[in-house]
Enzyme design. Structure first.
Site, short mmCIF file in Angstrom:
data_model
loop_
_atom_site.label_atom_id
_atom_site.label_comp_id
_atom_site.label_asym_id
_atom_site.label_seq_id
_atom_site.Cartn_x
_atom_site.Cartn_y
_atom_site.Cartn_z
N GLU A 91 28.11 -42.58 -2.53
CA GLU A 91 28.76 -42.25 -3.79
C GLU A 91 28.43 -40.82 -4.23
O GLU A 91 29.30 -40.09 -4.73
CB GLU A 91 28.33 -43.24 -4.88
CG GLU A 91 28.67 -44.69 -4.56
CD GLU A 91 27.55 -45.43 -3.85
OE1 GLU A 91 27.42 -46.65 -4.09
OE2 GLU A 91 26.83 -44.81 -3.05
N THR A 108 8.33 -58.71 31.42
CA THR A 108 9.44 -57.79 31.64
C THR A 108 8.93 -56.38 31.87
O THR A 108 9.44 -55.64 32.73
CB THR A 108 10.40 -57.82 30.44
OG1 THR A 108 10.96 -59.13 30.31
CG2 THR A 108 11.53 -56.81 30.59
N GLY A 133 11.86 -61.37 28.51
CA GLY A 133 12.54 -62.09 29.57
C GLY A 133 12.84 -63.53 29.21
O GLY A 133 12.98 -63.90 28.03
#
Length: 359
Positions: free
Chosen positions: A55, A199, A293
């Protein structure tokens, strides 16, 4: 009845808002269009947390007086002091005649209060134009404030038979380059990306966006025993949080802290996800992309603790009882207890495809 021109201007505001994707967190994405006598005289969007709100940008960009104008904005203007002053005060001071917004702000500090203040100042306010589109754009922000936790999305890449690796652990690559590039870009839309330590050990992922002008997310690694290699790619800088337990090594913890890594430690032998989500909420982390994972994805599915799923599929079949499945965990006993997805959509990447759905 909705005036067609209102939708046109609101669509412009939504398009502007989307430009802030990945940069406004923990704030929402907001765009604003200032219209006078049917002509756009100002526009803006929230570029980054801490900078001017949409705004204010719109009012500052106007080359003519905003007196008597209409402001189109996709979210209720704020009425409280944060890193910037309240937008409603600036709107009132500018003598804007009308404010049209898509939806109220879910933040209890604002919700309805901004609209009330504008109306008490004699400004006409209407709500509801393109509301569903506006809520979808800021789905993360709405979830954070209504569920009081980060928005959680699960992402995985799988063969057609639901495997994420062969029986030997080979997983590079299941999906094609186009699909992987899209998946990397997803990271820029979330404040944090979360994986389990397996992972990290098996794949040594970068976990970053690797695209110019895109911000890397916080990397959260679940590592109960602090097995993470100190030379892995995920520890390339300090933008890391490792979640561990009481069975982790104090020496390893000290080495990680020397690298600037933040560590969240449970007081027992199990990672406390409740403690993790509370910690992230308090830190203003409003969204998490869980990338694996199998065991990690399994926990979130078992607990039904997610909001969205990105499932990438390649037209290959891996097979094998010992090949790792996409989602581990405990699983269910009866099909009636399955987690069903809704609002499904699809994207194609040559012969690969992505299914996106919501819990």
């Amino acid at each position: 009845m909705i005036d067609p021109k209102d939708e046109v201007f609101m669509k412009q505001a939504l398009t502007l808002a989307n430009k802030g994707m990945g940069w406004t967190n923990p704030n929402p994405m907001v765009g604003a269009v200032l219209v006078k006598n049917g002509r756009v005289i100002g526009k803006g969007y929230h570029k980054k947390a801490g900078l001017d709100h949409a705004e204010i940008e719109a009012l500052k960009s106007s080359k003519v007086s905003p007196q008597g104008s209409t402001l189109y904005v996709n979210l209720e203007p704020c009425c409280h002091f944060g890193k910037t002053p309240p937008c409603v005060d600036a709107i009132i001071e500018a003598n804007v005649a009308s404010v049209i917004c898509s939806t109220l702000d879910p933040n209890p500090k604002v919700s309805g209060k901004g609209v009330d203040k504008l109306r008490k100042a004699g400004i006409n306010v209407s709500i509801g134009i393109l509301e569903s589109e506006a809520r979808a754009l800021n789905e993360v922000f709405f979830t954070y404030h209504t569920k009081r936790r980060p928005f959680i999305a699960l992402k995985f890449a799988s063969s057609l038979d639901g495997k994420i690796a062969t029986k030997t652990g080979d997983s590079k690559w299941i999906t094609n380059e186009k699909a992987r590039q899209f998946a990397r870009n997803l990271r820029s839309q979330y404040q944090a990306v979360l994986v389990g330590v397996n992972t990290i050990i098996q794949d040594n992922p970068h976990l970053g966006v690797r695209v110019k002008d895109k911000k890397d997310p916080l990397r959260i690694i679940l590592d109960p025993g602090l097995r993470i290699p100190l030379n892995c790619q995920a520890l390339r800088d300090e933008n890391v949080l490792i979640v561990t337990t009481s069975k982790s090594s104090d020496k390893k913890s000290s080495l990680l802290k020397q690298k600037g890594v933040a560590i969240l430690k449970s007081s027992d032998n199990e990672i406390s996800f409740k403690k993790l989500l509370t910690y992230l909420k308090e830190k203003g982390i409003i969204s998490i992309l869980v990338e694996g994972g199998s065991k990690t994805l399994g926990f979130f599915v078992d607990e039904k603790l997610f909001d969205k799923v990105y499932a990438f599929y390649a037209p290959i079949i891996i097979g094998g009882g010992k090949a790792k499945t996409t989602v581990g965990g405990e699983g269910i006993d009866d099909l009636k207890d399955t987690v069903n997805l809704k609002n499904i959509s699809f994207k194609k990447f040559d012969d690969n495809f992505l299914m996106i759905g919501y819990k």
